[in-house]
Design an enzyme around this catalytic site. Sequence first.
Site, PDB file in Angstrom:
ATOM      1  N   ASN A  10       0.846  -1.194   0.000  1.00 46.76           N
ATOM      2  CA  ASN A  10       0.000   0.000   0.000  1.00 46.76           C
ATOM      3  C   ASN A  10       0.879   1.241   0.000  1.00 46.76           C
ATOM      4  O   ASN A  10       0.404   2.348   0.239  1.00 46.76           O
ATOM      5  CB  ASN A  10      -0.923   0.016   1.224  1.00 46.76           C
ATOM      6  CG  ASN A  10      -2.162  -0.832   0.986  1.00 46.76           C
ATOM      7  OD1 ASN A  10      -2.696  -0.854  -0.121  1.00 46.76           O
ATOM      8  ND2 ASN A  10      -2.594  -1.556   2.008  1.00 46.76           N
ATOM      9  N   ASN A  11       2.160   1.053  -0.250  1.00 49.35           N
ATOM     10  CA  ASN A  11       3.100   2.171  -0.275  1.00 49.35           C
ATOM     11  C   ASN A  11       2.881   2.979  -1.563  1.00 49.35           C
ATOM     12  O   ASN A  11       3.156   2.515  -2.662  1.00 49.35           O
ATOM     13  CB  ASN A  11       4.521   1.583  -0.203  1.00 49.35           C
ATOM     14  CG  ASN A  11       5.599   2.648  -0.245  1.00 49.35           C
ATOM     15  OD1 ASN A  11       5.507   3.606  -1.001  1.00 49.35           O
ATOM     16  ND2 ASN A  11       6.613   2.451   0.566  1.00 49.35           N
ATOM     17  N   HIS A  13       4.280   5.598  -2.797  1.00 45.17           N
ATOM     18  CA  HIS A  13       5.488   5.945  -3.557  1.00 45.17           C
ATOM     19  C   HIS A  13       5.864   4.801  -4.495  1.00 45.17           C
ATOM     20  O   HIS A  13       6.148   4.993  -5.678  1.00 45.17           O
ATOM     21  CB  HIS A  13       6.614   6.254  -2.567  1.00 45.17           C
ATOM     22  CG  HIS A  13       7.963   6.321  -3.195  1.00 45.17           C
ATOM     23  ND1 HIS A  13       8.467   7.482  -3.749  1.00 45.17           N
ATOM     24  CD2 HIS A  13       8.903   5.374  -3.375  1.00 45.17           C
ATOM     25  CE1 HIS A  13       9.660   7.233  -4.244  1.00 45.17           C
ATOM     26  NE2 HIS A  13       9.959   5.963  -4.026  1.00 45.17           N
ATOM     27  N   LYS A  14       5.838   3.583  -3.971  1.00 44.39           N
ATOM     28  CA  LYS A  14       6.179   2.415  -4.802  1.00 44.39           C
ATOM     29  C   LYS A  14       5.129   2.204  -5.899  1.00 44.39           C
ATOM     30  O   LYS A  14       5.466   1.882  -7.035  1.00 44.39           O
ATOM     31  CB  LYS A  14       6.243   1.152  -3.938  1.00 44.39           C
ATOM     32  CG  LYS A  14       7.438   1.096  -3.016  1.00 44.39           C
ATOM     33  CD  LYS A  14       7.470  -0.259  -2.316  1.00 44.39           C
ATOM     34  CE  LYS A  14       8.584  -0.349  -1.306  1.00 44.39           C
ATOM     35  NZ  LYS A  14       8.581  -1.651  -0.608  1.00 44.39           N
ATOM     36  N   ASP A  70      11.244  -7.027  -1.952  1.00 41.08           N
ATOM     37  CA  ASP A  70      11.959  -6.881  -0.695  1.00 41.08           C
ATOM     38  C   ASP A  70      13.324  -6.288  -1.008  1.00 41.08           C
ATOM     39  O   ASP A  70      13.965  -6.685  -1.984  1.00 41.08           O
ATOM     40  CB  ASP A  70      12.094  -8.230   0.027  1.00 41.08           C
ATOM     41  CG  ASP A  70      12.308  -8.048   1.518  1.00 41.08           C
ATOM     42  OD1 ASP A  70      11.722  -7.122   2.103  1.00 41.08           O
ATOM     43  OD2 ASP A  70      13.088  -8.821   2.115  1.00 41.08           O
ATOM     44  N   THR A  71      13.730  -5.329  -0.184  1.00 47.17           N
ATOM     45  CA  THR A  71      14.969  -4.589  -0.457  1.00 47.17           C
ATOM     46  C   THR A  71      15.876  -4.607   0.756  1.00 47.17           C
ATOM     47  O   THR A  71      15.410  -4.561   1.890  1.00 47.17           O
ATOM     48  CB  THR A  71      14.634  -3.113  -0.807  1.00 47.17           C
ATOM     49  OG1 THR A  71      13.895  -3.088  -2.013  1.00 47.17           O
ATOM     50  CG2 THR A  71      15.899  -2.285  -0.983  1.00 47.17           C
ATOM     51  N   LYS A 173      17.209   9.569  -9.059  1.00 47.49           N
ATOM     52  CA  LYS A 173      17.266   8.365  -8.213  1.00 47.49           C
ATOM     53  C   LYS A 173      16.420   7.238  -8.825  1.00 47.49           C
ATOM     54  O   LYS A 173      16.892   6.111  -8.966  1.00 47.49           O
ATOM     55  CB  LYS A 173      16.772   8.659  -6.786  1.00 47.49           C
ATOM     56  CG  LYS A 173      16.789   7.406  -5.938  1.00 47.49           C
ATOM     57  CD  LYS A 173      16.118   7.494  -4.583  1.00 47.49           C
ATOM     58  CE  LYS A 173      15.933   6.083  -4.033  1.00 47.49           C
ATOM     59  NZ  LYS A 173      15.174   6.016  -2.804  1.00 47.49           N
TER      60      LYS A 173
END
Length: 193
Positions: A10-11, A13-14, A70-71, A173
């Site tokens: 639910n991010n 930005h992503k 996953d980061t 970025k």
Amino acid sequence: MMKEILFATNNQHKLREVREILGADYRLLSLNDVQLDVEIPETQDTLEGNAAQKAWFIYDRIGINCFADDTGLEIEALEGRPGVYSARYAGEGCSFDDNVQKILTEMTGLNNRRACFRTVVCLIVDGKEYLFEGRVDGVITTEREGAGGFGYDPVFRPDGQHQTFAAMPPYLKNGISHRGRAITKMVNWLKQK
Ligand code: IMP
């Protein structure tokens, strides 16, 4: 009919970043769109394991083609830490700045400042799993620089750049980031499928 794919997040930005890369061929759904209000487990000790665990958790419940990411930040001189524990490196409930402070303290006096961000995306299509990796190499600076971004951005300077992720404009970025690279690989795969 337009194809649908669900991103197990639910991010916002992503979601925005992925929508831009996906283009008009797909409708991207988030967890909110399917009203799945559950805590997704993330208990594995590798990025690959966590991405797969999250994606299968969703697929097993609603059967929609989906993916999860996953980061981790992997620092050479710290034997790959914080790695899969990047989000909570300084402890449960810690802030981004607590994490940054912890790695700066651990790296005091160290000359080897090499590090990389690595993102693993696990995509599940019709019950089959596909993994995509994106990475960006760089160094951990000795001091914070810049006010943008999030997480470890103030102390990560990618190779070939003179600024940290936090000091550069977002488009720059996003154009070189680990997550952008992993998602682009997945989208290219989907488009030629
Ligand atoms: P996640 O798997 O995307 O939730 O990322 C796990 C943790 O890695 C985050 O809580 C951040 O601390 C860190 N992280 C992930 N992506 C980035 C980034 O682009 N810049 C800086 N830190 C990041």
